[in-house]
Design a protein around this motif. Sequence first.
Motif, PDB file in Angstrom:
ATOM      1  N   ILE A 143       0.833  -1.212   0.000  1.00 42.15           N
ATOM      2  CA  ILE A 143       0.000   0.000   0.000  1.00 42.15           C
ATOM      3  C   ILE A 143       0.866   1.259   0.000  1.00 42.15           C
ATOM      4  N   PHE A 144       1.871   1.274   0.864  1.00 45.20           N
ATOM      5  CA  PHE A 144       2.679   2.487   1.039  1.00 45.20           C
ATOM      6  C   PHE A 144       3.833   2.591   0.048  1.00 45.20           C
ATOM      7  N   GLU A 145       4.372   1.468  -0.411  1.00 45.60           N
ATOM      8  CA  GLU A 145       5.530   1.504  -1.293  1.00 45.60           C
ATOM      9  C   GLU A 145       5.231   1.062  -2.719  1.00 45.60           C
ATOM     10  N   GLY A 146       4.168   0.296  -2.899  1.00 45.08           N
ATOM     11  CA  GLY A 146       3.894  -0.264  -4.219  1.00 45.08           C
ATOM     12  C   GLY A 146       4.767  -1.478  -4.472  1.00 45.08           C
ATOM     13  N   LYS A 147       4.951  -1.839  -5.714  1.00 40.91           N
ATOM     14  CA  LYS A 147       5.790  -2.979  -6.061  1.00 40.91           C
ATOM     15  C   LYS A 147       6.581  -2.663  -7.331  1.00 40.91           C
ATOM     16  N   PRO A 148       7.683  -3.374  -7.561  1.00 44.42           N
ATOM     17  CA  PRO A 148       8.488  -3.108  -8.756  1.00 44.42           C
ATOM     18  C   PRO A 148       7.695  -3.347 -10.038  1.00 44.42           C
ATOM     19  N   SER A 149       7.997  -2.557 -11.063  1.00 46.25           N
ATOM     20  CA  SER A 149       7.342  -2.709 -12.371  1.00 46.25           C
ATOM     21  C   SER A 149       8.386  -3.111 -13.410  1.00 46.25           C
ATOM     22  N   ILE A 150       8.127  -4.211 -14.101  1.00 47.15           N
ATOM     23  CA  ILE A 150       9.061  -4.674 -15.127  1.00 47.15           C
ATOM     24  C   ILE A 150       8.745  -3.966 -16.442  1.00 47.15           C
ATOM     25  N   ILE A 151       9.650  -3.092 -16.855  1.00 47.17           N
ATOM     26  CA  ILE A 151       9.464  -2.307 -18.073  1.00 47.17           C
ATOM     27  C   ILE A 151       9.959  -3.072 -19.307  1.00 47.17           C
ATOM     28  N   ILE A 152      11.100  -3.736 -19.144  1.00 43.51           N
ATOM     29  CA  ILE A 152      11.646  -4.569 -20.220  1.00 43.51           C
ATOM     30  C   ILE A 152      11.844  -5.967 -19.673  1.00 43.51           C
ATOM     31  N   TYR A 153      11.242  -6.955 -20.339  1.00 41.60           N
ATOM     32  CA  TYR A 153      11.311  -8.338 -19.887  1.00 41.60           C
ATOM     33  C   TYR A 153      11.873  -9.214 -20.999  1.00 41.60           C
ATOM     34  N   LYS A 154      13.036  -9.805 -20.741  1.00 35.92           N
ATOM     35  CA  LYS A 154      13.721 -10.652 -21.720  1.00 35.92           C
ATOM     36  C   LYS A 154      13.909  -9.927 -23.054  1.00 35.92           C
TER      37      LYS A 154
END
Length: 245
Positions: free
Chosen positions: A107-118
């Motif tokens: 809620i407070f930090e969010g989560k990592p977002s994968i912009i480029i995958y493989k």
Amino acid sequence: MTSSIFFGVFLQNNKKKRGCRMITIFIRTFIIYIMITFVLRVMGKRQVGELEASELVSTLLLSEIAALPISEPDVPLLFAVIPVLLIVSLEIIVTYSKNKLDFLKKIFEGKPSIIIYKGKLDQKELERMRISVQELISELRLQGIMDISQVEYAILEEKGKLSTLLKPEYQPLSANDLKISISGNGMAHTLVSDGSYSYDTLKRLGINELYVDKICKKNNCKVEDVFLLTLDDEKKTNIILKEKK
């Protein structure tokens, strides 16, 4: 005659009030400065760009609340002290709680977002993060990556930093890849800074002022003449003398 005397007394009283007001503002400013400095130390060391959302909100609120009793001397000092202590307490509680509870962390930090995958750019994720492709390319350039096709993974971390992993063929060779052994000099530790001993460093390294004096004597100088003296893990020294004025 009477009116001039009355006017003189009025001006004198007014000057006294202004003097008292200035002293009050000075004392309040000093107290608030010490308090906010202590509060920020308690909250931890972070750069502005690394602040989480809750930390940034707390910092902004602290600055606004702290300024109130300084700009408005009629406002009691407790009107700033109590809210500041409350905000710091909430920040500490939230930080502790989210480190223990995963759902609060999301809620407070969010989560990592994968912009480029493989090696494939996720355009939908890029749009969801409200990042233009030019901003992504600019961030890659800041990391020394001049071609987006060289990137295997690009992950936007919770703190807003972009982590990248190059494709295997573009990764630089390491000493382990070449199967060679390399010995480094380690970290350069500051022993003298602007003519003064760095006592914390001396204590950490287990040496004293006499050791530093011997180094200076060997280099035909005195400690007070040294602008910077460093010692690395291989016992190599670097001395920069003060420039003559």
